[in-house]
Design a protein around this motif. Structure first.
Motif, PDB file in Angstrom:
ATOM      1  N   VAL A 176       0.869  -1.182   0.000  1.00 31.02           N
ATOM      2  CA  VAL A 176       0.000   0.000   0.000  1.00 31.02           C
ATOM      3  C   VAL A 176       0.901   1.225   0.000  1.00 31.02           C
ATOM      4  CG1 VAL A 176      -1.628   1.315   1.400  1.00 31.02           C
ATOM      5  CG2 VAL A 176      -1.902  -1.147   1.158  1.00 31.02           C
ATOM      6  N   TYR A 177       0.552   2.193  -0.835  1.00 28.12           N
ATOM      7  CA  TYR A 177       1.377   3.394  -0.940  1.00 28.12           C
ATOM      8  C   TYR A 177       1.260   4.216   0.343  1.00 28.12           C
ATOM      9  CZ  TYR A 177       3.078   7.863  -2.612  1.00 28.12           C
ATOM     10  OH  TYR A 177       3.776   9.029  -2.757  1.00 28.12           O
ATOM     11  N   ILE A 178       2.347   4.359   1.071  1.00 30.62           N
ATOM     12  CA  ILE A 178       2.346   5.165   2.296  1.00 30.62           C
ATOM     13  C   ILE A 178       2.851   6.557   1.931  1.00 30.62           C
ATOM     14  CG2 ILE A 178       3.286   5.428   4.608  1.00 30.62           C
ATOM     15  CD1 ILE A 178       1.882   2.955   4.753  1.00 30.62           C
ATOM     16  N   LEU A 179       2.089   7.565   2.291  1.00 30.01           N
ATOM     17  CA  LEU A 179       2.497   8.927   1.972  1.00 30.01           C
ATOM     18  C   LEU A 179       3.787   9.253   2.711  1.00 30.01           C
ATOM     19  CD1 LEU A 179      -1.043  10.416   2.278  1.00 30.01           C
ATOM     20  CD2 LEU A 179       0.312  10.460   0.217  1.00 30.01           C
ATOM     21  N   PRO A 180       4.805   9.725   1.985  1.00 27.51           N
ATOM     22  CA  PRO A 180       6.071  10.043   2.638  1.00 27.51           C
ATOM     23  C   PRO A 180       5.950  11.304   3.494  1.00 27.51           C
ATOM     24  CG  PRO A 180       6.150  10.672   0.342  1.00 27.51           C
ATOM     25  CD  PRO A 180       4.833   9.980   0.547  1.00 27.51           C
ATOM     26  N   THR A 181       6.763  11.359   4.529  1.00 29.77           N
ATOM     27  CA  THR A 181       6.722  12.508   5.430  1.00 29.77           C
ATOM     28  C   THR A 181       7.796  13.517   5.066  1.00 29.77           C
ATOM     29  OG1 THR A 181       5.841  11.197   7.246  1.00 29.77           O
ATOM     30  CG2 THR A 181       7.001  13.218   7.837  1.00 29.77           C
ATOM     31  N   TYR A 182       7.359  14.755   4.836  1.00 25.65           N
ATOM     32  CA  TYR A 182       8.266  15.901   4.699  1.00 25.65           C
ATOM     33  C   TYR A 182       7.759  16.898   5.722  1.00 25.65           C
ATOM     34  CZ  TYR A 182       9.756  13.942   0.233  1.00 25.65           C
ATOM     35  OH  TYR A 182      10.238  13.125  -0.755  1.00 25.65           O
ATOM     36  N   MET A 186      11.575  12.447   5.828  1.00 27.38           N
ATOM     37  CA  MET A 186      11.774  11.332   6.753  1.00 27.38           C
ATOM     38  C   MET A 186      11.433  10.002   6.086  1.00 27.38           C
ATOM     39  SD  MET A 186      10.029  13.211  10.035  1.00 27.38           S
ATOM     40  CE  MET A 186      10.251  11.868  11.194  1.00 27.38           C
ATOM     41  N   GLY A 187      11.065  10.034   4.814  1.00 29.38           N
ATOM     42  CA  GLY A 187      10.665   8.807   4.132  1.00 29.38           C
ATOM     43  C   GLY A 187       9.232   8.436   4.488  1.00 29.38           C
ATOM     44  N   ALA A 188       8.833   7.219   4.091  1.00 25.99           N
ATOM     45  CA  ALA A 188       7.461   6.771   4.342  1.00 25.99           C
ATOM     46  C   ALA A 188       7.345   6.225   5.763  1.00 25.99           C
ATOM     47  CB  ALA A 188       7.067   5.727   3.311  1.00 25.99           C
ATOM     48  N   VAL A 189       7.442   7.098   6.739  1.00 28.40           N
ATOM     49  CA  VAL A 189       7.382   6.628   8.136  1.00 28.40           C
ATOM     50  C   VAL A 189       5.949   6.680   8.642  1.00 28.40           C
ATOM     51  CG1 VAL A 189       9.727   7.157   8.842  1.00 28.40           C
ATOM     52  CG2 VAL A 189       8.009   8.945   8.930  1.00 28.40           C
ATOM     53  N   ARG A 190       5.642   5.748   9.540  1.00 24.51           N
ATOM     54  CA  ARG A 190       4.337   5.746  10.167  1.00 24.51           C
ATOM     55  C   ARG A 190       4.502   6.164  11.622  1.00 24.51           C
ATOM     56  NH1 ARG A 190       0.926   0.729   8.969  1.00 24.51           N
ATOM     57  NH2 ARG A 190       2.584  -0.478   9.898  1.00 24.51           N
ATOM     58  N   GLY A 249      -6.424  13.748   0.286  1.00 25.95           N
ATOM     59  CA  GLY A 249      -5.225  13.020  -0.142  1.00 25.95           C
ATOM     60  C   GLY A 249      -4.183  12.879   0.946  1.00 25.95           C
ATOM     61  N   GLN A 250      -4.078  13.860   1.809  1.00 27.24           N
ATOM     62  CA  GLN A 250      -3.113  13.759   2.907  1.00 27.24           C
ATOM     63  C   GLN A 250      -3.802  13.329   4.198  1.00 27.24           C
ATOM     64  OE1 GLN A 250      -0.145  13.713   3.880  1.00 27.24           O
ATOM     65  NE2 GLN A 250       1.006  14.465   2.143  1.00 27.24           N
ATOM     66  N   ALA A 251      -4.753  14.166   4.660  1.00 28.36           N
ATOM     67  CA  ALA A 251      -5.296  13.960   6.004  1.00 28.36           C
ATOM     68  C   ALA A 251      -6.053  12.640   6.117  1.00 28.36           C
ATOM     69  CB  ALA A 251      -6.169  15.139   6.395  1.00 28.36           C
ATOM     70  N   LEU A 252      -7.071  12.434   5.266  1.00 25.34           N
ATOM     71  CA  LEU A 252      -7.882  11.213   5.379  1.00 25.34           C
ATOM     72  C   LEU A 252      -7.060   9.970   5.058  1.00 25.34           C
ATOM     73  CD1 LEU A 252     -11.355  11.680   3.689  1.00 25.34           C
ATOM     74  CD2 LEU A 252     -10.884  11.130   6.050  1.00 25.34           C
ATOM     75  N   THR A 253      -6.449   9.982   3.887  1.00 25.48           N
ATOM     76  CA  THR A 253      -5.726   8.812   3.407  1.00 25.48           C
ATOM     77  C   THR A 253      -4.524   8.499   4.301  1.00 25.48           C
ATOM     78  OG1 THR A 253      -6.339   9.404   1.174  1.00 25.48           O
ATOM     79  CG2 THR A 253      -4.512   7.876   1.418  1.00 25.48           C
ATOM     80  N   GLY A 254      -3.701   9.545   4.525  1.00 25.97           N
ATOM     81  CA  GLY A 254      -2.484   9.322   5.287  1.00 25.97           C
ATOM     82  C   GLY A 254      -2.755   8.980   6.741  1.00 25.97           C
ATOM     83  N   ALA A 255      -3.733   9.642   7.333  1.00 27.80           N
ATOM     84  CA  ALA A 255      -3.995   9.388   8.751  1.00 27.80           C
ATOM     85  C   ALA A 255      -4.484   7.963   8.954  1.00 27.80           C
ATOM     86  CB  ALA A 255      -5.001  10.386   9.300  1.00 27.80           C
ATOM     87  N   SER A 256      -5.296   7.432   8.003  1.00 27.97           N
ATOM     88  CA  SER A 256      -5.819   6.093   8.227  1.00 27.97           C
ATOM     89  C   SER A 256      -4.739   5.030   8.023  1.00 27.97           C
ATOM     90  CB  SER A 256      -7.034   5.820   7.348  1.00 27.97           C
ATOM     91  OG  SER A 256      -6.744   6.136   6.032  1.00 27.97           O
ATOM     92  N   GLU A 257      -3.691   5.343   7.264  1.00 31.64           N
ATOM     93  CA  GLU A 257      -2.592   4.375   7.188  1.00 31.64           C
ATOM     94  C   GLU A 257      -1.510   4.741   8.207  1.00 31.64           C
ATOM     95  OE1 GLU A 257      -1.796   4.648   3.004  1.00 31.64           O
ATOM     96  OE2 GLU A 257      -0.532   6.402   3.223  1.00 31.64           O
ATOM     97  N   LEU A 258      -1.837   5.672   9.103  1.00 29.48           N
ATOM     98  CA  LEU A 258      -0.980   6.081  10.221  1.00 29.48           C
ATOM     99  C   LEU A 258       0.342   6.695   9.767  1.00 29.48           C
ATOM    100  CD1 LEU A 258      -1.588   3.024  12.598  1.00 29.48           C
ATOM    101  CD2 LEU A 258      -2.617   5.279  12.776  1.00 29.48           C
ATOM    102  N   ALA A 259       0.319   7.377   8.604  1.00 29.86           N
ATOM    103  CA  ALA A 259       1.528   8.069   8.153  1.00 29.86           C
ATOM    104  C   ALA A 259       1.778   9.271   9.065  1.00 29.86           C
ATOM    105  CB  ALA A 259       1.362   8.519   6.702  1.00 29.86           C
ATOM    106  N   PHE A 260       2.990   9.411   9.497  1.00 31.08           N
ATOM    107  CA  PHE A 260       3.333  10.426  10.502  1.00 31.08           C
ATOM    108  C   PHE A 260       3.043  11.842   9.997  1.00 31.08           C
ATOM    109  CE2 PHE A 260       6.826  13.145  12.304  1.00 31.08           C
ATOM    110  CZ  PHE A 260       6.264  13.280  13.562  1.00 31.08           C
ATOM    111  N   GLY A 261       3.557  12.176   8.809  1.00 30.58           N
ATOM    112  CA  GLY A 261       3.401  13.532   8.288  1.00 30.58           C
ATOM    113  C   GLY A 261       1.951  13.920   8.088  1.00 30.58           C
TER     114      GLY A 261
END
Lengths: 269, 169
Positions: A81-87, A153-157, B133-145
């Motif tokens: 699953v594509y994890i959004l990368p953190t900047y 920081m890369g694709a960090v969770r 694209g960021q808040a909903l999607t990223g938060a549910s996959e627990l992406a930090f940013g």
């Protein structure tokens, strides 16, 4: 085993049809919630109606729990699953600016689409603004490039940053959501207009909150990270095939899953 | 606005399942803002094709093979428009108006909508996504940013809400 597209179940053209379907449902539920109306949306910033927060947090919690349980059951390979990368810096500043744009313009990108189709002229003007804003960003990009890449920081969770397992994080998120619902309902009762706020029985809300916490608690005990790691080491190819065989709607089941299937599209949003 | 809107918790659960479906089928979440960036790119490509060449931010959308609008998120946004239209239609909420508070004039509201849109479009590119694209999607996959981004949106909006109170209240 999901994600189906990453295992080569269908091609780009078919994925566009799925996009249309997902978009249709997305726009439909947003309009149902009243998110085509800027006053309904911005009421959250004047403590009158927290529908925006309730919808967002609930969607996030439901999807998060779904993803983690799917991963535990072996229905989805989270590593694909594509994890959004953190900047971290552009995301912080971008968030602040988008917040100002939200309360100033009354919408966020998707809700302005829903507003426009329900004939709200301000929604259409907001869309024109977004196109201009994207253009301005693109023109200024040479100046912004350094900042755009700052704090990579890369694709960090959250689990990577806080060094706790994802199940425990999920439990915290569930608790945070339930706590947030409780607080905003208290605030709404004080500042909101009771005539327009949707009701809902106290019993059902309590039961749903309890269910959320129990689901989070199970995840915290089961620890999805560990199970996913174990599955990855124990013959990944076999796991893939087993997952496909149990899936009834396989359109191209006879075609073996291509493990090296790679999307060349830019996946950022 | 005579019809009462749906319960936000129910909508949230439905939206969560839609997102989950997107992750399960496509391995990615939803999004919107890229569509508008692509529209801008298509415009630039039409008017001044040599301008958006190598090195320009829009060049990533422009390939020789297909139009910048032939993209997953563009189709998703088209779908969102149709879905919103269908929902507004069945509850008779399609009504031409400029949404604003009782003390707000039409032209100042539209200028603020334009300015807000510009900020939003700019910020979405900077943060690599919007509320979906960021808040909903990223938060549910627990992406930090994405979590940082989501709380930044609320912080930015609450911090400046006071100055726009006449627009809404």
């Amino acid at each position: 085993m999901g994600p189906l597209y990453k295992f080569g179940w269908f091609d780009f053209a078919y994925s566009l049809q799925i996009a249309g379907l997902i978009g249709f449902l997305f726009g439909f539920v947003l309009e149902r919630a009243g998110f085509g109306d800027a006053r309904k949306l911005t009421a959250i910033f004047y403590l009158r109606d927290f529908a925006v927060l309730k919808v967002m947090f609930t969607a996030i919690v439901v999807c998060m729990i779904g993803l983690l349980y799917f991963s535990v059951f072996g229905w989805i390979d989270l590593s694909r699953v594509y994890i959004l990368p953190t900047y971290i810096w552009p995301q912080t500043v971008g968030g602040l600016v988008m917040g100002v744009g939200f309360v100033m313009g009354g919408y966020c990108p998707t809700t302005s689409v829903v507003a426009t189709v329900s004939a709200k002229l301000d929604g259409l003007v907001f869309i024109v603004g977004m196109i201009l804003g994207s253009f301005i960003f693109a023109e200024l990009f040479p100046l912004l490039k350094g900042f755009y890449e700052a704090g990579s920081m890369g694709a960090v969770r959250l689990s990577d940053v806080l060094k706790i397992n994802a199940g425990l994080i999920a439990l915290f998120v569930c608790l945070m959501a339930v706590g947030a619902y409780w607080v905003v309902e208290k605030v709404e009762q004080r500042f909101g207009d009771r005539g327009t706020l949707p009701g809902g029985s106290r019993k059902i809300k309590g039961a749903a909150a309890a269910l959320l916490i129990v689901l989070g608690l199970i995840l915290a005990i089961v620890n999805p990270d560990r199970i996913a790691a174990k599955r990855a080491t124990a013959s990944p190819v076999e796991a893939v095939k087993k997952g496909e065989a149990t899936e009834p709607i396989a359109p191209k089941a006879e075609k073996p899953a291509s493990i090296h299937f790679k999307i060349v599209e830019d996946e950022g949003c | 606005m005579n019809v009462r809107y749906a319960n936000p918790y129910v909508i949230g659960v439905l939206l969560g399942f839609i997102l989950l479906f997107s992750f399960y089928t496509m391995g990615r979440g939803v999004g919107s803002s890229e569509t508008f960036s692509r529209i801008a790119a298509a415009g630039v490509d039409l008017k001044a094709p040599q301008h958006a060449e190598e090195g320009h931010y829009f060049s990533k959308y422009l390939s020789k093979k297909r139009s910048p609008l032939m993209a997953w998120l563009v189709f998703l946004t088209l779908g969102a428009g149709l879905g919103g239209l269908f929902s507004a239609f069945i509850s008779h909420r399609i009504k031409g108006e400029v949404v604003r508070g009782p003390l707000m004039g039409v032209s100042s509201r539209l200028w603020l909508a334009l300015l807000g849109g510009i900020l939003s479009g700019f910020a979405a590119r900077l943060a690599r996504g919007c509320t979906s694209g960021q808040a909903l999607t990223g938060a549910s996959e627990l992406a930090f940013g994405s979590w940082v981004f989501m709380f930044s949106i609320f912080a930015g909006a609450y911090a400046t809400a006071y100055f726009f109170r006449k627009e809404w209240l």
